[in-house]
Design an enzyme around this catalytic site. Sequence first.
Site, PDB file in Angstrom:
ATOM      1  N   ASP A  27       0.900  -1.144   0.000  1.00  0.00           N
ATOM      2  CA  ASP A  27       0.000   0.000   0.000  1.00  0.00           C
ATOM      3  C   ASP A  27       0.940   1.195   0.000  1.00  0.00           C
ATOM      4  OD1 ASP A  27      -1.507   2.240   0.676  1.00  0.00           O
ATOM      5  OD2 ASP A  27      -3.002   1.014   1.674  1.00  0.00           O
ATOM      6  N   HIS A  28       1.051   1.858  -1.150  1.00  0.00           N
ATOM      7  CA  HIS A  28       2.133   2.847  -1.246  1.00  0.00           C
ATOM      8  C   HIS A  28       1.943   4.031  -0.305  1.00  0.00           C
ATOM      9  CE1 HIS A  28      -0.702   4.456  -4.241  1.00  0.00           C
ATOM     10  NE2 HIS A  28      -0.226   5.614  -3.894  1.00  0.00           N
ATOM     11  N   HIS A  74      -6.095   2.643   1.502  1.00  0.00           N
ATOM     12  CA  HIS A  74      -5.260   3.787   1.884  1.00  0.00           C
ATOM     13  C   HIS A  74      -5.785   4.549   3.109  1.00  0.00           C
ATOM     14  CE1 HIS A  74      -3.423   2.860  -1.827  1.00  0.00           C
ATOM     15  NE2 HIS A  74      -4.268   3.487  -2.605  1.00  0.00           N
TER      16      HIS A  74
END
Length: 478
Positions: free
Chosen positions: A172-173, A235
């Site tokens: 999950d950047h 996110h």
Amino acid sequence: IPVDPFDLVIFGGTGDLARRKILPGLYRRYQAGQMPEEARIIAAARSDHDDAEFRDIARAAIEEFIPEGKRDAASLDEFIERLSYVAIDATGDDGWAPLSEKMREGMIRAFYFSVAPSLFGPIAERLHQHGIAGPDSRIVVEKPFGRDLASARKLNQTLAQHFDETQIYRIDHYLGKETVQNLMAVRFGNVLFEPLWNAQYVDHIQITVAETVGVDGRGAYYDKSGAMRDMVQNHLMQLLCLIAMEPPSRFDPDAVRDEKLKVIRALEPVEPYQIVRGQYEAGGGQPSYRDHAENPRSLTESFVAMKINVSNWRWAGTPFYLRTGKRLKARTSEIAVVFKDAPHSIFGAEAGRHRNILTIRLQPNEGMMLGVTIKEPGPGGMRLVDVPLDMTFADALGPEAEDVPDAYERLIMDVIRGNQTLFMRGDEVEAAWAWTDPIIQAWEERDDAPKPYDPGTSGPEDAQMLMHREGRRWREIR
Ligand code: NAD
């Protein structure tokens, strides 16, 4: 500090994500001296290329996505030499033997699955069949990790047939962003904040991830997902967890992830009146969501705002408000911790209402800001103003802060180092879907129509009401 030598195989190495993020990110780490000379990167994808052709693709991608002043010909040439290519159809039998031959003994082996999730199983299976992956190998998988609890479970089970949880890195950047990690440093490295970090002192928390772009180009994909699945389940949920979690006993992958999991499990189900969905209209010379999605009857949300209660001792009575959407006023990602009023104002009613707000900005200009109340300078008596204690990293830390690694770069290096702290664990992902599923199911069951909103605004009017009716208001999107 360079990482240990590795062989990194990128499945889908010619795809959009590889070209925009993975390859440029790897080059930046090479340039920074973090990648050892012996590191090799092998792209594997369906199309027929030889090494030279792939190197041209990679060079063009890096030149496109890294500004000219931030790259240099010498290091780019050296980096490109470390790349090679194997043509493999993930669902077929060709190409695996050549890939196996390319892998060197005694190196860390990492496999980046930058392909559709339907290919995770076939790739995992063949990597084992051909003896390419072993118990020390690592795999990196991209979002979307499922579209509901059932599909996420299935994906977890598929991967678990071939890999142990300690080998699986679910990206999950958002977790790779500098400020997000700084959030943990600020919370757990200072005595100042933690005593106030609870329902006694915090009135509410706002998390906003606003985009100005629409879904153009990926409308067909997005229309099957929507803001809840595409942004909130992963996110925004991760950001909420980092704000809400208890201090882990140490900064170690499972200690941190255990605490995040507890937060997700403490989320109350969200009632329909606590959620507002929106869909953008045409405007500013741009088509509407439905046109972008090529679905005139689409009921998919491009915006969602909601109130979430975390049922535990720390947060009971302090709501978390989340919102995210496309085609909004500005591109910004921000967390605001809004503290309660001082218990008694000694300055009288005319001094007005002042509150401390800690804002954590993820973009643009990563940084934190603490709003404090001071006396307005001058002879006018005791008038109060709010001023920011600004901790924009670029100002505080100098030019080095501007060169912080992009989220992808950092996360890929964490994979090589074997550090899973900033990756989602399987049970976390499933818990997040278990919370999300009933919300989406309720919409689907009653064909819930999202509220239209004009582009360039803060979303539908009802989203403002979500706060107003409780005497609160959203921070401006800017
Ligand atoms: P893409 O369609 O641009 O590229 C897909 C790649 O997979 C290509 O290299 C293609 O050759 C390869 N491929 C397709 N079928 C194959 C097969 N049968 N065997 C071997 N290789 C095959 O996709 P993308 O945008 O790069 O996305 C890749 C993955 O990353 C997807 O799961 C996507 O959801 C995810 N993702 C992408 C982005 C993004 O910004 N592009 C962001 C987050 C997550």
